[in-house]
Motif scaffolding. Sequence first.
Motif, PDB file in Angstrom:
ATOM      1  N   ARG A  18       0.866  -1.175   0.000  1.00 12.35           N
ATOM      2  CA  ARG A  18       0.000   0.000   0.000  1.00 12.35           C
ATOM      3  C   ARG A  18       0.903   1.226   0.000  1.00 12.35           C
ATOM      4  NH1 ARG A  18      -4.179   0.151   4.727  1.00 12.35           N
ATOM      5  NH2 ARG A  18      -4.921  -1.668   3.566  1.00 12.35           N
ATOM      6  N   LEU A  19       0.863   2.008  -1.073  1.00  8.18           N
ATOM      7  CA  LEU A  19       1.749   3.156  -1.239  1.00  8.18           C
ATOM      8  C   LEU A  19       1.015   4.453  -0.931  1.00  8.18           C
ATOM      9  CD1 LEU A  19       3.423   0.960  -2.632  1.00  8.18           C
ATOM     10  CD2 LEU A  19       3.975   2.614  -4.446  1.00  8.18           C
ATOM     11  N   LEU A  20       1.598   5.248  -0.048  1.00  9.56           N
ATOM     12  CA  LEU A  20       1.062   6.578   0.239  1.00  9.56           C
ATOM     13  C   LEU A  20       1.553   7.547  -0.830  1.00  9.56           C
ATOM     14  CD1 LEU A  20      -0.458   8.316   2.467  1.00  9.56           C
ATOM     15  CD2 LEU A  20       1.839   8.981   3.206  1.00  9.56           C
ATOM     16  N   MET A  21       0.621   8.285  -1.439  1.00  9.75           N
ATOM     17  CA  MET A  21       0.974   9.236  -2.488  1.00  9.75           C
ATOM     18  C   MET A  21       0.172  10.517  -2.303  1.00  9.75           C
ATOM     19  SD  MET A  21       0.947   6.580  -5.720  1.00  9.75           S
ATOM     20  CE  MET A  21       1.740   7.721  -6.843  1.00  9.75           C
ATOM     21  N   VAL A  57       2.739  13.122   4.451  1.00  8.48           N
ATOM     22  CA  VAL A  57       3.304  12.893   5.783  1.00  8.48           C
ATOM     23  C   VAL A  57       3.310  14.162   6.632  1.00  8.48           C
ATOM     24  CG1 VAL A  57       4.722  10.980   4.954  1.00  8.48           C
ATOM     25  CG2 VAL A  57       5.722  13.285   5.079  1.00  8.48           C
ATOM     26  N   THR A  58       3.257  15.334   6.000  1.00  4.63           N
ATOM     27  CA  THR A  58       3.242  16.580   6.774  1.00  4.63           C
ATOM     28  C   THR A  58       1.847  16.952   7.252  1.00  4.63           C
ATOM     29  OG1 THR A  58       2.995  17.986   4.806  1.00  4.63           O
ATOM     30  CG2 THR A  58       5.235  17.422   5.471  1.00  4.63           C
ATOM     31  N   ASP A  59       0.847  16.190   6.835  1.00 10.06           N
ATOM     32  CA  ASP A  59      -0.547  16.443   7.222  1.00 10.06           C
ATOM     33  C   ASP A  59      -1.067  15.223   7.987  1.00 10.06           C
ATOM     34  OD1 ASP A  59      -3.224  16.994   7.499  1.00 10.06           O
ATOM     35  OD2 ASP A  59      -3.681  16.901   5.344  1.00 10.06           O
ATOM     36  N   PRO A  60      -0.993  15.235   9.315  1.00 10.57           N
ATOM     37  CA  PRO A  60      -1.367  14.037  10.086  1.00 10.57           C
ATOM     38  C   PRO A  60      -2.794  13.577   9.842  1.00 10.57           C
ATOM     39  CG  PRO A  60      -1.048  15.940  11.536  1.00 10.57           C
ATOM     40  CD  PRO A  60      -0.528  16.331  10.194  1.00 10.57           C
ATOM     41  N   ALA A  61      -3.729  14.518   9.613  1.00 11.13           N
ATOM     42  CA  ALA A  61      -5.119  14.123   9.379  1.00 11.13           C
ATOM     43  C   ALA A  61      -5.246  13.266   8.122  1.00 11.13           C
ATOM     44  CB  ALA A  61      -6.007  15.356   9.277  1.00 11.13           C
ATOM     45  N   HIS A  93       9.230   3.713   5.845  1.00  7.10           N
ATOM     46  CA  HIS A  93       9.133   5.173   5.744  1.00  7.10           C
ATOM     47  C   HIS A  93      10.376   5.725   5.058  1.00  7.10           C
ATOM     48  CE1 HIS A  93       8.202   9.275   6.532  1.00  7.10           C
ATOM     49  NE2 HIS A  93       9.088   9.433   7.501  1.00  7.10           N
ATOM     50  N   LEU A  94      10.182   6.298   3.867  1.00  8.53           N
ATOM     51  CA  LEU A  94      11.295   6.739   3.024  1.00  8.53           C
ATOM     52  C   LEU A  94      11.283   8.228   2.712  1.00  8.53           C
ATOM     53  CD1 LEU A  94      11.013   3.865   0.373  1.00  8.53           C
ATOM     54  CD2 LEU A  94      12.594   3.948   2.309  1.00  8.53           C
ATOM     55  N   VAL A  95      10.206   8.927   3.025  1.00  6.80           N
ATOM     56  CA  VAL A  95      10.080  10.321   2.590  1.00  6.80           C
ATOM     57  C   VAL A  95      11.186  11.183   3.187  1.00  6.80           C
ATOM     58  CG1 VAL A  95       8.665  12.404   2.756  1.00  6.80           C
ATOM     59  CG2 VAL A  95       7.603  10.222   2.183  1.00  6.80           C
ATOM     60  N   ASN A 152      10.119  20.205   8.904  1.00  2.00           N
ATOM     61  CA  ASN A 152       8.722  19.851   8.623  1.00  2.00           C
ATOM     62  C   ASN A 152       8.592  18.485   7.959  1.00  2.00           C
ATOM     63  OD1 ASN A 152       7.433  22.070   9.711  1.00  2.00           O
ATOM     64  ND2 ASN A 152       7.441  23.240   7.807  1.00  2.00           N
ATOM     65  N   VAL A 153       9.407  18.239   6.948  1.00  5.87           N
ATOM     66  CA  VAL A 153       9.253  17.012   6.165  1.00  5.87           C
ATOM     67  C   VAL A 153       9.900  15.821   6.861  1.00  5.87           C
ATOM     68  CG1 VAL A 153       9.799  15.883   3.976  1.00  5.87           C
ATOM     69  CG2 VAL A 153       9.095  18.287   3.996  1.00  5.87           C
ATOM     70  N   ILE A 154      11.133  16.006   7.330  1.00  7.40           N
ATOM     71  CA  ILE A 154      11.875  14.860   7.865  1.00  7.40           C
ATOM     72  C   ILE A 154      11.500  14.578   9.317  1.00  7.40           C
ATOM     73  CG2 ILE A 154      14.159  13.947   8.392  1.00  7.40           C
ATOM     74  CD1 ILE A 154      15.218  15.554   5.973  1.00  7.40           C
ATOM     75  N   ARG A 155      11.622  15.587  10.192  1.00  3.40           N
ATOM     76  CA  ARG A 155      11.325  15.317  11.612  1.00  3.40           C
ATOM     77  C   ARG A 155       9.827  15.181  11.856  1.00  3.40           C
ATOM     78  NH1 ARG A 155       9.448  17.905  15.984  1.00  3.40           N
ATOM     79  NH2 ARG A 155       9.461  19.961  14.989  1.00  3.40           N
ATOM     80  N   ARG A 156       9.064  16.246  11.542  1.00  3.31           N
ATOM     81  CA  ARG A 156       7.634  16.207  11.835  1.00  3.31           C
ATOM     82  C   ARG A 156       6.920  15.164  10.996  1.00  3.31           C
ATOM     83  NH1 ARG A 156       6.019  22.646  12.401  1.00  3.31           N
ATOM     84  NH2 ARG A 156       7.377  23.097  14.186  1.00  3.31           N
ATOM     85  N   GLY A 157       7.341  15.022   9.740  1.00  3.14           N
ATOM     86  CA  GLY A 157       6.729  14.008   8.901  1.00  3.14           C
ATOM     87  C   GLY A 157       6.897  12.618   9.498  1.00  3.14           C
TER      88      GLY A 157
END
Length: 308
Positions: free
Chosen positions: A39-42, A61-65, A79-81, A94-99
């Motif tokens: 299952r790929l997240l896009m 990944v930056t939008d938890p909802a 998790h590769l993003v 934002n992208v690496i830590r919070r994501g």
Amino acid sequence: MQSSLYPTEASSPSRIFVTGGTGFVGQNIVRVIKDHPLRLLMRTPPPGPAEGGIEHVQGDVTDPASLDGKMDGCDIVIHLVGIIEETGNATFDNVIRRGTENVVAEAKRAGIGHFIHMSALGAQNDPRYGYHTAKYMAEQAVKDSGLAYTIFRPSVIFGPGDGFITTLAGVVRSFPVIPVVGTGQTKFQPVQIDDVADAFARAVNDPSETANQTYELGGARPYTYEEMLDTIAQELGKSKPKVKVPVGLMKIVVRTSRPLPKALRPPVTSEQLKMLALDNSTADSATEALIGRKPVALEEGIAYIRSS
């Protein structure tokens, strides 16, 4: 360590949730774990039904909802993003830590059994290096999650479609001289994409052996930055003089060229220039033990640059 890259006939394939599965590294990992349901997240899934047992779900990944419920029914998260250059709100933090924190939180809620995380060699808590600090903080989020985890820290990754060796090859091919930024003595240990993908496959198919481990992934041997350029030039059949370019001068060029189209900017980011002060090699590479063979050396695996 006995290699177990692929599932046995008796084993039940795990359903795997993948972030960043359409990128350079992600596509190659997906290729070697395609025996599992994926299952790929896009951010923008392609229209129409998925093919080959691969399911696409929309999210960021930056939008938890946007992640709510997307991992339900999955057993493993890969998790590769990540990003290597900041643009607008797409910062390292934002992208690496919070994501990563967002993905970890949803993985915990969904009861994920194994979290496999892509970090980077040199990850450290040092505010001078935003990329490395964000990678370090992301690692801590994974380790503190309570989930079984495997963390990979690769050196620079090479292979068809990469963003580093291919870029250097373009410089060597098209410039009248070969610019060597800095001293040229920073050490790298380039690791081939198939070797990285097989290391991830090992974690997928041998979770008990690889759980709660952090692995550094290096290639066959270290090279200085200048040696990498020489290797690339030899592969391309180019014999050109090399010119040392001070890092300070290149920083000015990178900064002043930012408003220009990407094609007209230098093939290096300001963060990469900072990281040229740091070696990117390891004396503790786990690549060979994980994949059960010698890693591919740079000079053995860059024929693709001839047509790039």
